[in-house]
Design a protein around this motif. Sequence first.
Motif, PDB file in Angstrom:
ATOM      1  N   GLY A  60       0.826  -1.200   0.000  1.00  0.00           N
ATOM      2  CA  GLY A  60       0.000   0.000   0.000  1.00  0.00           C
ATOM      3  C   GLY A  60       0.853   1.240   0.000  1.00  0.00           C
ATOM      4  N   HIS A  61       0.278   2.327   0.442  1.00  0.00           N
ATOM      5  CA  HIS A  61       0.960   3.614   0.416  1.00  0.00           C
ATOM      6  C   HIS A  61       1.588   3.906   1.767  1.00  0.00           C
ATOM      7  CE1 HIS A  61      -0.743   4.478  -3.481  1.00  0.00           C
ATOM      8  NE2 HIS A  61      -1.949   4.148  -3.021  1.00  0.00           N
ATOM      9  N   PRO A  62       2.912   3.920   1.842  1.00  0.00           N
ATOM     10  CA  PRO A  62       3.572   4.219   3.114  1.00  0.00           C
ATOM     11  C   PRO A  62       3.476   5.699   3.460  1.00  0.00           C
ATOM     12  CG  PRO A  62       5.206   3.967   1.387  1.00  0.00           C
ATOM     13  CD  PRO A  62       3.872   3.618   0.766  1.00  0.00           C
ATOM     14  N   LEU A  63       3.615   5.990   4.739  1.00  0.00           N
ATOM     15  CA  LEU A  63       3.654   7.376   5.184  1.00  0.00           C
ATOM     16  C   LEU A  63       4.928   8.060   4.697  1.00  0.00           C
ATOM     17  CD1 LEU A  63       2.558   6.673   8.865  1.00  0.00           C
ATOM     18  CD2 LEU A  63       1.149   7.744   7.098  1.00  0.00           C
ATOM     19  N   LEU A  64       6.019   7.292   4.678  1.00  0.00           N
ATOM     20  CA  LEU A  64       7.303   7.756   4.166  1.00  0.00           C
ATOM     21  C   LEU A  64       7.967   6.618   3.409  1.00  0.00           C
ATOM     22  CD1 LEU A  64       8.991   9.709   7.136  1.00  0.00           C
ATOM     23  CD2 LEU A  64       8.099  10.686   5.024  1.00  0.00           C
ATOM     24  N   ASP A  65       8.696   6.961   2.371  1.00  0.00           N
ATOM     25  CA  ASP A  65       9.483   5.995   1.610  1.00  0.00           C
ATOM     26  C   ASP A  65      10.860   6.615   1.436  1.00  0.00           C
ATOM     27  OD1 ASP A  65      10.793   4.460  -0.282  1.00  0.00           O
ATOM     28  OD2 ASP A  65       9.056   4.247  -1.601  1.00  0.00           O
ATOM     29  N   THR A  66      11.858   6.057   2.139  1.00  0.00           N
ATOM     30  CA  THR A  66      13.210   6.626   2.097  1.00  0.00           C
ATOM     31  C   THR A  66      14.194   5.729   1.343  1.00  0.00           C
ATOM     32  OG1 THR A  66      13.879   5.610   4.198  1.00  0.00           O
ATOM     33  CG2 THR A  66      12.808   7.778   4.313  1.00  0.00           C
ATOM     34  N   ILE A  67      13.701   4.745   0.620  1.00  0.00           N
ATOM     35  CA  ILE A  67      14.579   3.797  -0.064  1.00  0.00           C
ATOM     36  C   ILE A  67      15.212   4.452  -1.287  1.00  0.00           C
ATOM     37  CG2 ILE A  67      14.707   1.591  -1.297  1.00  0.00           C
ATOM     38  CD1 ILE A  67      12.395   0.617   0.440  1.00  0.00           C
ATOM     39  N   SER A  68      16.530   4.392  -1.326  1.00  0.00           N
ATOM     40  CA  SER A  68      17.276   4.978  -2.445  1.00  0.00           C
ATOM     41  C   SER A  68      18.703   4.432  -2.403  1.00  0.00           C
ATOM     42  CB  SER A  68      17.305   6.506  -2.357  1.00  0.00           C
ATOM     43  OG  SER A  68      18.025   6.920  -1.204  1.00  0.00           O
ATOM     44  N   GLU A  69      19.488   4.762  -3.407  1.00  0.00           N
ATOM     45  CA  GLU A  69      20.898   4.413  -3.383  1.00  0.00           C
ATOM     46  C   GLU A  69      21.623   5.402  -2.482  1.00  0.00           C
ATOM     47  OE1 GLU A  69      24.610   3.420  -6.451  1.00  0.00           O
ATOM     48  OE2 GLU A  69      22.700   4.178  -7.225  1.00  0.00           O
ATOM     49  N   LEU A  70      22.528   4.906  -1.648  1.00  0.00           N
ATOM     50  CA  LEU A  70      23.213   5.780  -0.716  1.00  0.00           C
ATOM     51  C   LEU A  70      24.614   5.255  -0.455  1.00  0.00           C
ATOM     52  CD1 LEU A  70      22.025   5.109   2.927  1.00  0.00           C
ATOM     53  CD2 LEU A  70      21.281   3.693   1.037  1.00  0.00           C
ATOM     54  N   PRO A  71      25.562   6.144  -0.119  1.00  0.00           N
ATOM     55  CA  PRO A  71      26.905   5.690   0.236  1.00  0.00           C
ATOM     56  C   PRO A  71      26.871   4.922   1.553  1.00  0.00           C
ATOM     57  CG  PRO A  71      26.686   8.044   0.620  1.00  0.00           C
ATOM     58  CD  PRO A  71      25.441   7.610  -0.083  1.00  0.00           C
ATOM     59  N   TYR A  72      27.790   3.977   1.717  1.00  0.00           N
ATOM     60  CA  TYR A  72      27.785   3.170   2.929  1.00  0.00           C
ATOM     61  C   TYR A  72      27.985   4.026   4.177  1.00  0.00           C
ATOM     62  CZ  TYR A  72      28.276  -0.789   6.024  1.00  0.00           C
ATOM     63  OH  TYR A  72      28.059  -1.690   7.032  1.00  0.00           O
ATOM     64  N   ARG A  73      28.649   5.143   4.056  1.00  0.00           N
ATOM     65  CA  ARG A  73      28.859   5.995   5.227  1.00  0.00           C
ATOM     66  C   ARG A  73      27.532   6.538   5.761  1.00  0.00           C
ATOM     67  NH1 ARG A  73      32.801   9.772   2.294  1.00  0.00           N
ATOM     68  NH2 ARG A  73      33.717   9.888   4.374  1.00  0.00           N
ATOM     69  N   GLU A  74      26.437   6.408   5.008  1.00  0.00           N
ATOM     70  CA  GLU A  74      25.108   6.825   5.481  1.00  0.00           C
ATOM     71  C   GLU A  74      24.255   5.639   5.910  1.00  0.00           C
ATOM     72  OE1 GLU A  74      23.203   9.339   2.603  1.00  0.00           O
ATOM     73  OE2 GLU A  74      24.956  10.653   2.399  1.00  0.00           O
ATOM     74  N   VAL A  75      24.888   4.498   6.185  1.00  0.00           N
ATOM     75  CA  VAL A  75      24.152   3.285   6.520  1.00  0.00           C
ATOM     76  C   VAL A  75      23.256   3.474   7.738  1.00  0.00           C
ATOM     77  CG1 VAL A  75      26.031   2.341   7.925  1.00  0.00           C
ATOM     78  CG2 VAL A  75      24.402   0.791   6.831  1.00  0.00           C
ATOM     79  N   GLY A  76      23.630   4.355   8.642  1.00  0.00           N
ATOM     80  CA  GLY A  76      22.831   4.570   9.838  1.00  0.00           C
ATOM     81  C   GLY A  76      21.461   5.154   9.569  1.00  0.00           C
ATOM     82  N   SER A  77      21.256   5.760   8.402  1.00  0.00           N
ATOM     83  CA  SER A  77      19.955   6.344   8.077  1.00  0.00           C
ATOM     84  C   SER A  77      18.900   5.281   7.801  1.00  0.00           C
ATOM     85  CB  SER A  77      20.084   7.265   6.856  1.00  0.00           C
ATOM     86  OG  SER A  77      20.402   6.508   5.688  1.00  0.00           O
ATOM     87  N   ILE A  78      19.304   4.042   7.554  1.00  0.00           N
ATOM     88  CA  ILE A  78      18.338   2.995   7.219  1.00  0.00           C
ATOM     89  C   ILE A  78      17.499   2.629   8.432  1.00  0.00           C
ATOM     90  CG2 ILE A  78      18.088   0.604   6.444  1.00  0.00           C
ATOM     91  CD1 ILE A  78      20.562   1.037   4.694  1.00  0.00           C
ATOM     92  N   HIS A  79      18.134   2.320   9.545  1.00  0.00           N
ATOM     93  CA  HIS A  79      17.395   2.013  10.774  1.00  0.00           C
ATOM     94  C   HIS A  79      17.057   3.281  11.549  1.00  0.00           C
ATOM     95  CE1 HIS A  79      17.856  -2.536  11.465  1.00  0.00           C
ATOM     96  NE2 HIS A  79      18.105  -2.294  10.181  1.00  0.00           N
ATOM     97  N   HIS A  80      17.875   4.312  11.409  1.00  0.00           N
ATOM     98  CA  HIS A  80      17.635   5.611  12.030  1.00  0.00           C
ATOM     99  C   HIS A  80      17.373   5.448  13.529  1.00  0.00           C
ATOM    100  CE1 HIS A  80      17.047   9.881  11.749  1.00  0.00           C
ATOM    101  NE2 HIS A  80      15.868   9.817  12.317  1.00  0.00           N
ATOM    102  N   GLU A  81      18.318   4.787  14.214  1.00  0.00           N
ATOM    103  CA  GLU A  81      18.152   4.491  15.628  1.00  0.00           C
ATOM    104  C   GLU A  81      18.579   5.674  16.494  1.00  0.00           C
ATOM    105  OE1 GLU A  81      18.710  -0.339  15.192  1.00  0.00           O
ATOM    106  OE2 GLU A  81      20.423   0.872  15.822  1.00  0.00           O
ATOM    107  N   PRO A  82      18.039   5.765  17.702  1.00  0.00           N
ATOM    108  CA  PRO A  82      18.331   6.922  18.563  1.00  0.00           C
ATOM    109  C   PRO A  82      19.788   6.974  18.985  1.00  0.00           C
ATOM    110  CG  PRO A  82      17.122   5.248  19.785  1.00  0.00           C
ATOM    111  CD  PRO A  82      17.106   4.824  18.346  1.00  0.00           C
ATOM    112  N   THR A  83      20.253   8.182  19.230  1.00  0.00           N
ATOM    113  CA  THR A  83      21.627   8.388  19.685  1.00  0.00           C
ATOM    114  C   THR A  83      21.684   9.068  21.046  1.00  0.00           C
ATOM    115  OG1 THR A  83      21.757  10.483  18.483  1.00  0.00           O
ATOM    116  CG2 THR A  83      22.521   8.514  17.331  1.00  0.00           C
ATOM    117  N   GLU A  84      20.521   9.374  21.612  1.00  0.00           N
ATOM    118  CA  GLU A  84      20.479   9.991  22.936  1.00  0.00           C
ATOM    119  C   GLU A  84      20.339   8.911  24.003  1.00  0.00           C
ATOM    120  OE1 GLU A  84      20.906  13.206  23.591  1.00  0.00           O
ATOM    121  OE2 GLU A  84      21.225  13.543  21.447  1.00  0.00           O
TER     122      GLU A  84
END
Length: 453
Positions: A284-308
Motif C-alpha cells: 500500500g501507500h507508506p507514510l514515508l518511503d526513504t529507499i534509495s541508493e546511498l553511500p555506505y557511510r550513510e548506513v545509519g539512516s536505514i534504521h535511524h536508531e536513537p543516539t540519545e
Amino acid sequence: MRGRTTRVGRVFHPGEDGYDAERTGFNLAVDHRPAYVVSAAGSEDIVRAVGQAVDRGLAVGVLATGHGASVAAGPDAVLITTRRMTDVTVDPGARTARVSAGARWEHVIEACAPHGLAPLSGSSPHVGAVGYTLGGGAGLLGRRYGFAADHVHGLDLVTADARPRTVTADTAPALFWALRGAGKGNFGVVTAMEIALFPIARLYGGGLYFPAEACADALHAWAAWTGSGDLPDEMASSVLLMTYPDVPWVPAPLRGRHVTHVRVAWSGPPAEAEPLLAPLRAVGHPLLDTISELPYREVGSIHHEPTEAAAAQDRGSLLTGLPPAAVDAVLAGAGPAARAPFVAELRHFGGAYARPPRVPNAVGHRSAAFSLYTGADPAAGAAADALHEAVRPWGTGGAFVNFLGVGDAEAARLSTAFAPEDYTRLTELKRTYDPENVFRVNHNIPPSGTPVP
C-alpha cells in the motif's frame, strides 16, 4: 597488533568532578557505581588498572559506549572506560582495519569510506565496534558475509594476570575461539582488534513506514517475503513496530502514530533491487518511503536508531521461522491495537549467518531464521516479556549475546546463547584464563567448578 601511545588516562573516585559522567553509558538502566573509574587512553593504562584491581581484590568491568548493557559495577569493582581509545587504521591493500577499544562504528566507517571499503558494522554507527563484534555482530551485510565475529583476524587483550597478549588463531587458538562470540568482558579487556573489510561503497536501502491500518498486511507480507527462501543473501531487512511520540524531532507524518517500519539494505547491483522489493511495495501507500541508493557511510539512516542516552530494558529471542500464526502473535503483542509500551523489532537472519566461518568461533544458534528484540522502559519490561512468551512456540530456545539485556544477568540465561558443549568449553577456558572470575561485571561465564547462584 600492539600500538604505542604517550597519552595518559585518568582515575575518578566517587564524589569527584567527572566521576558521574565517566561511569555513565548509553543505557541509563545500568547505574554503575564502582570503587573508582579508570579512563584509559591506551593499553598501558588498562594493564595497570587490571593489575591494581587484582591486587586490591576488586572485580573489573569495561565500559565503551554502554549500548550493550549487562550488570552494574558496584563498590567491589573498578570500571575501565575505553571511550577515548578511538584510533582506527586502515590497510586498503590487505582490506583490513585495526580498531581500538573505544571506537564507534562511525569512526571505522569514515576511515574506510575513502577506500571504497566497509566493515561488518551494526545498524547503528553510534555503537562501539569492539563490543559489538565480540558479541557476534549481526548487521546489514551479515546475510552476505556472516557475523562480524567471523571476520576477526586478531585481538589485543589484557588478561587477569595483567599481561598484554596478541590473540590469533595461531598464537592462542582456544582463546581466539572463545573471544569471537563470547568475549564481551569475560576473558579480559580487549584493547584493539584487526578485522576484515569488504568492497562495499554503496547500498540500495532505506525504509517504508506504514500506518497502523496497514500494519498487519505489511508484517505478513514481510514475513512471507523473507520466509520464501528466494531472497539473495545480498538482501538484509528488518521490521520495527512502535508508536512515535508527538514531538518536533519526529518527521511530521509519523508523529503520534503507530508505525510499521520495514527496513531494507541491498548490497548487490542497484538495478536489481526494485524487482526484489515488489512484494513490499504492493502492500500500500507508506507514510514515508526513504529507499534509495546511498553511500555506505550513510548506513545509519536505514534504521535511524536513537543516539540519545535512555533507560531501556532490552530482551531478545531467536526464532526458527515466522509463519502466519507467529506473525499474529507479534501483532497481538506489539501491533497498533496492543498499545504496547515498548518497541519491537524482527530481523531476518539466514544466508551467510547460517554458514560456519573459516576459523571456528563461539557464536551460537546459526540456524536461527529471525530474531525478535524488544526495548522498553524498565517499568514496562513485563509487557515486553509477555510478547517473548507468546512467540516461544517458534523459538530456538536460545539467545543472541548482543541482544541480552539488563534482566539477563543469570548464568543460566547466558548459557542459552551457546550449544551446551560450547558453554562447557567456555567455562573451562574461563578457569584457565580467569580462575578467580575477576572479569565478572558482565553477562558472566563462571569458571568451571564454580557454584552458580
